[in-house]
Design a protein around this motif. Structure first.
Motif, PDB file in Angstrom:
ATOM      1  N   ASP A 198       0.777  -1.234   0.000  1.00  0.00           N
ATOM      2  CA  ASP A 198       0.000   0.000   0.000  1.00  0.00           C
ATOM      3  C   ASP A 198       0.812   1.289   0.000  1.00  0.00           C
ATOM      4  N   ARG A 258       6.522  -3.119 -13.316  1.00  0.00           N
ATOM      5  CA  ARG A 258       5.435  -2.721 -14.223  1.00  0.00           C
ATOM      6  C   ARG A 258       5.928  -1.985 -15.451  1.00  0.00           C
ATOM      7  N   SER A 292       4.147  15.108 -21.894  1.00  0.00           N
ATOM      8  CA  SER A 292       3.096  14.628 -22.797  1.00  0.00           C
ATOM      9  C   SER A 292       3.640  14.422 -24.206  1.00  0.00           C
ATOM     10  N   VAL A 297       5.949  13.167 -26.229  1.00  0.00           N
ATOM     11  CA  VAL A 297       7.069  12.227 -26.204  1.00  0.00           C
ATOM     12  C   VAL A 297       8.006  12.471 -27.387  1.00  0.00           C
ATOM     13  N   ARG A 324       5.707   1.832 -35.360  1.00  0.00           N
ATOM     14  CA  ARG A 324       6.643   2.375 -34.369  1.00  0.00           C
ATOM     15  C   ARG A 324       5.952   2.650 -33.028  1.00  0.00           C
ATOM     16  N   GLN A 325       4.611   2.719 -33.065  1.00  0.00           N
ATOM     17  CA  GLN A 325       3.876   2.970 -31.821  1.00  0.00           C
ATOM     18  C   GLN A 325       4.048   1.841 -30.803  1.00  0.00           C
ATOM     19  N   TYR A 363       5.455   2.488 -27.547  1.00  0.00           N
ATOM     20  CA  TYR A 363       4.626   3.010 -26.454  1.00  0.00           C
ATOM     21  C   TYR A 363       3.901   1.888 -25.703  1.00  0.00           C
ATOM     22  N   MET A 407       3.386   1.760 -21.881  1.00  0.00           N
ATOM     23  CA  MET A 407       2.376   2.683 -21.340  1.00  0.00           C
ATOM     24  C   MET A 407       0.979   2.096 -21.510  1.00  0.00           C
ATOM     25  N   VAL A 408       0.751   1.433 -22.644  1.00  0.00           N
ATOM     26  CA  VAL A 408      -0.570   0.824 -22.865  1.00  0.00           C
ATOM     27  C   VAL A 408      -0.827  -0.222 -21.782  1.00  0.00           C
ATOM     28  N   ARG A 454      -1.509   1.555 -18.416  1.00  0.00           N
ATOM     29  CA  ARG A 454      -2.811   2.248 -18.418  1.00  0.00           C
ATOM     30  C   ARG A 454      -3.934   1.241 -18.172  1.00  0.00           C
ATOM     31  N   ASN A 475      -7.144  -0.555 -10.934  1.00  0.00           N
ATOM     32  CA  ASN A 475      -6.741   0.092  -9.681  1.00  0.00           C
ATOM     33  C   ASN A 475      -7.679   1.232  -9.302  1.00  0.00           C
ATOM     34  N   HIS A 526      -5.242   1.106 -27.972  1.00  0.00           N
ATOM     35  CA  HIS A 526      -4.655   2.367 -27.492  1.00  0.00           C
ATOM     36  C   HIS A 526      -5.765   3.331 -27.050  1.00  0.00           C
ATOM     37  N   GLU A 557       1.320   8.359 -16.488  1.00  0.00           N
ATOM     38  CA  GLU A 557       0.915   7.500 -17.615  1.00  0.00           C
ATOM     39  C   GLU A 557       0.046   8.260 -18.613  1.00  0.00           C
ATOM     40  N   GLY A 558       0.242   9.575 -18.669  1.00  0.00           N
ATOM     41  CA  GLY A 558      -0.458  10.403 -19.636  1.00  0.00           C
ATOM     42  C   GLY A 558      -1.476  11.300 -18.960  1.00  0.00           C
ATOM     43  N   GLN A 613      -6.446  11.694 -27.621  1.00  0.00           N
ATOM     44  CA  GLN A 613      -6.093  10.527 -28.444  1.00  0.00           C
ATOM     45  C   GLN A 613      -7.358   9.751 -28.828  1.00  0.00           C
ATOM     46  N   LYS A 624     -11.354   9.692 -36.837  1.00  0.00           N
ATOM     47  CA  LYS A 624     -10.928   8.823 -37.940  1.00  0.00           C
ATOM     48  C   LYS A 624     -12.051   7.816 -38.260  1.00  0.00           C
TER      49      LYS A 624
END
Ligand SMILES: CCCCC/C=C\C/C=C\C/C=C\C/C=C\C/C=C/C(=O)SCCNC(=O)CCNC(=O)[C@H](O)C(C)(C)COP(=O)(O)OP(=O)(O)OC[C@H]1O[C@@H](n2cnc3c(N)ncnc32)[C@H](O)[C@@H]1OP(=O)(O)O
Ligand SMILES: Cc1cc2nc3c(=O)[nH]c(=O)nc-3n(C[C@H](O)[C@H](O)[C@H](O)COP(=O)(O)OP(=O)(O)OC[C@H]3O[C@@H](n4cnc5c(N)ncnc54)[C@H](O)[C@@H]3O)c2cc1C
Length: 609
Positions: A39, A49, A89, A91, A219-220, A223, A226-227, A230, A236, A319, A369-370, A378, A385
């Motif tokens: 905790d 992680r 933010s 990156v 190339r993502q 990242y 982070m995914v 998240r 959590n 994502h 984490e963003g 995003q 799109k």
């Protein structure tokens, strides 16, 4: 504890936890549980992680064989160093450079400016021996953008920083204890060299000759760590929300105010509709976030398996879902914890309520984490799109499948006639789908009025975030409904969960009424019927509210709250806590003779008393 004591005590706990994991031994899931009961934020979080997953996700087979055994046995301790003083933010805007030197077959890591210092990484300041560092790769004078590198930071014998590295802790953070158990750090490189094989080369390579070889995978994937985090943050959020709600619900059943007749007992504050209207939607959110977290875990596992088979089709959706749900659930949970503090009145402000510490430790989840707004943008890009492709023959899938029914959803009218209709899952779902789609389409229409799409996007940022939130709320509502349609043991349990599901949905309608009305997803009469139904649901949940929080199965030790005690014995224990305060060690406080007595005496003299 002082900061130093808190930090050292957390080191002690972390190392003890690691010992238990090995000795018992504990499975991966049990180890995660142990982390929860520990905790406190600590270096193990970042090592397990982020550092280990970054190597797993971005390292080649040889790199994994070299580094993972060391990391798995904790013979090296790692962190994830991406954010810089000047850029978090953005990156792609990072400034640290990794320049390939073909003569020595090494990368030279350098921090060219103050703003390029790494700043924030947890575990970096005082503990980590190694880090995954994100830096701009430069070969032969050409900038190839940001890439990951494994870098040793400290001497393995005496823990001193290696020559060319300046490193330290960034200082005290929000709250008293909270995140201060963690050594979030800064780091500067002064032309620090690492061997070429320490660039993480699964996604792209630099050859011995210094040739940059991009890979054919997106190339993502860089990242990816982070995914993954998240996704865990969503589950959590449920744990933290449940914790605050457990405290506020139990205390609301203990606390009485007003309503006494003929000297009888007063009313339990949980019986006030205002209390229910603030508390029960949070209770419902704790359950809702748990179910959407379970679903997101499934989605993440699915996309991971697909990526292993070189199927990248669902990556954009994974994502968008992880980013959007991380954002939505952490914002709601931070607000929810603060609301629970207020629901406990004055006593909620006491440290021993457990709520101030919970808030202080939880609230950075809206940023790490963003940043939550950046992440919703995003989602908005993904939605724009998807909308632009409607009618192109490419059917939207997954969480945007509803957009495939655009023709119907854009012109349908809700058929809610009476309050009970709001307990019809299909009607509720369609209402949320209509609102989400109409908000997204409205943004897309407004965007199309701009000649320059990027300029239009910046102009419409606030609307886009709202459209993204509407989409995320739809996901949470729909996954709750799916959960109810599945196997739930016990009719009584199912009924309780149904009540919570509709409280979650109808309260969102109430809170975002402007969206629902302005998109004509419902009428004002239907909104009143929703409110009516909501009140009725509160009445049904009320007798079970305490049981619904007991079901979280939190021990008193874990809750750390006098107000949230299982036995409800609040008042005597508040006294016990107060008497433990160091100020109560003496009857007359330190400082009396120095400040209070001279002041009083002076007044007494002038008043001739
Ligand atoms: C009581 C004690 C409680 C303690 C807590 C208990 C438990 C803790 C539990 C969990 C926590 C675990 C760890 C510990 C906590 C904190 C550690 C914190 C760590 C960090 O914060 S690490 C740093 C995180 N940094 C960020 O998140 C930065 C945010 N920025 C970005 O992610 C990106 O730059 C961006 C903003 C998303 C993208 O910007 P953009 O300019 O568009 O960039 P491009 O890179 O050009 O992207 C274009 C293209 O790529 C797509 N994209 C972007 N990101 C991803 C992705 N992750 N995956 C897949 N695709 C992605 C984007 O959509 C674009 O696609 P197009 O199709 O439109 O081209
Ligand atoms: C407790 C904690 C632990 C952390 N741990 C780590 C770690 O282990 N490793 C690591 O690398 N980093 C870590 N970080 C850093 C964290 O990831 C960044 O702080 C986070 O990504 C936000 O970036 P920023 O600080 O640059 O915020 P900024 O981007 O500067 O945000 C400031 C404001 O600008 C707004 N904004 C920014 N860009 C846009 C945009 N395009 N459109 C609209 N609004 C915008 C934001 O919404 C926000 O309101 C940690 C941070 C914290 C607080």
């Amino acid at each position: 504890m002082t900061r130093k004591e808190l930090f050292k005590n957390t080191l002690r706990k972390s190392v003890h936890a690691w010992k238990l994991i090995n000795e018992l031994p504990l499975s991966d899931d049990e180890s995660l549980m142990l982390r929860h009961f520990m905790d406190q934020p600590g270096f193990l979080d970042l090592h397990w992680r982020m550092f280990v997953p970054a190597i797993k996700g971005q390292g080649t087979e040889e790199q994994k064989q070299k580094w993972l055994p060391l990391a798995n046995k904790m013979q090296i301790i790692g962190c994830y160093a991406q954010t810089e003083l000047g850029h978090g933010s953005n990156v792609q805007g990072l400034e640290t450079t990794a320049t390939f030197d073909p003569q020595t077959d090494q990368f030279i890591l350098h921090s060219p400016t103050q703003t390029s210092s790494k700043w924030w990484p947890g575990g970096l300041g005082k503990v980590s021996t190694h880090a995954v560092i994100y830096a701009r790769l430069i070969t032969d004078g050409k900038d190839h953008g940001v890439h990951g590198f494994i870098v040793q930071l400290r001497n393995m014998d005496d823990h001193s920083p290696l020559p060319g590295i300046t490193i330290g802790d960034i200082g005290v953070k929000f709250g008293n204890g909270a995140y201060n158990s963690m050594d979030n750090g800064f780091l500067m490189f002064d032309k620090f060299c690492i061997p070429r094989d320490q660039m993480l080369m699964r996604l792209s390579k630099v050859t011995r000759e210094g040739k940059y070889v991009p890979s054919d995978v997106p190339r993502q994937l860089m990242y990816g760590t982070m995914v993954s985090v998240r996704q865990t943050i969503v589950s959590n959020a449920s744990i933290a929300m449940a914790r605050a709600v457990c405290i506020a619900t139990r205390y609301s059943a203990v606390r009485r105010q007003f309503g006494s007749q003929n000297g009888g007992i007063e009313t339990q504050v949980i019986d006030y509709k205002t209390q229910q209207n603030r508390l029960f939607p949070l209770l419902a959110s704790a359950y809702a976030f748990r179910f959407v977290g379970e679903w997101l875990k499934w989605l993440y596992t699915d996309v991971t398996q697909r990526l292993e088979a070189s199927d990248f089709a669902t990556l954009p959706e994974a994502h968008a879902c992880t980013a959007g749900l991380k954002s939505m659930t952490t914002s709601a949970t931070s607000d929810g914890i603060e609301e629970c503090r207020k629901l406990c009145g004055g006593h909620g402000y006491l440290w021993c309520s457990g709520l101030p510490e919970l808030f202080a430790v939880y609230v950075p989840a809206c940023t790490y984490e963003g940043d939550n707004v950046v992440l919703q943008l995003q989602v908005a890009r993904f939605l724009m799109k998807t909308v632009s492709q409607l009618g192109s023959g490419k059917a939207p899938a997954g969480t945007t499948a509803y957009m495939g029914r655009a023709k119907h959803l854009l012109q349908c009218r809700s058929s809610i006639r009476k309050a009970e209709d709001w307990l019809n899952p299909a009607m509720v779902l369609e209402t949320f789908e209509a609102r989400a789609l109409r908000m997204a389409v409205s943004c897309a229409n407004n965007l199309s009025k701009f000649e320059n799409q990027e300029q239009g996007f910046s102009e419409l940022l606030a609307d886009l975030v709202e459209a993204a939130i509407a989409h995320c709320q739809l996901i949470v509502v729909s996954k709750f409904i799916v959960k109810l349609e599945g196997e739930i043991k016990g009719k009584g349990v199912k009924n309780q969960l149904k009540n919570l599901c509709y409280i979650y949905a109808l309260h969102l309608i109430h809170k975002h009424l402007g969206d629902f009305l302005s998109t004509n997803s419902i009428t004002s009469e239907q909104a009143s019927l929703a409110n009516h139904q909501l009140r009725s649901l509160y009445t049904q949940v009320r007798p079970n509210a305490v049981a619904l929080v007991d079901a979280f199965d939190y021990t008193d030790h874990y809750l750390g709250s006098v107000l949230g005690r299982y036995d409800g014995n609040v008042y005597p224990k508040l006294f016990e806590e107060a008497l433990k305060d160091p100020l109560n060690d003496t009857v007359v406080p330190d400082g009396y003779h120095e400040y209070i007595r001279p002041l009083i005496k002076q007044h007494l003299r002038s008043a001739r008393l």
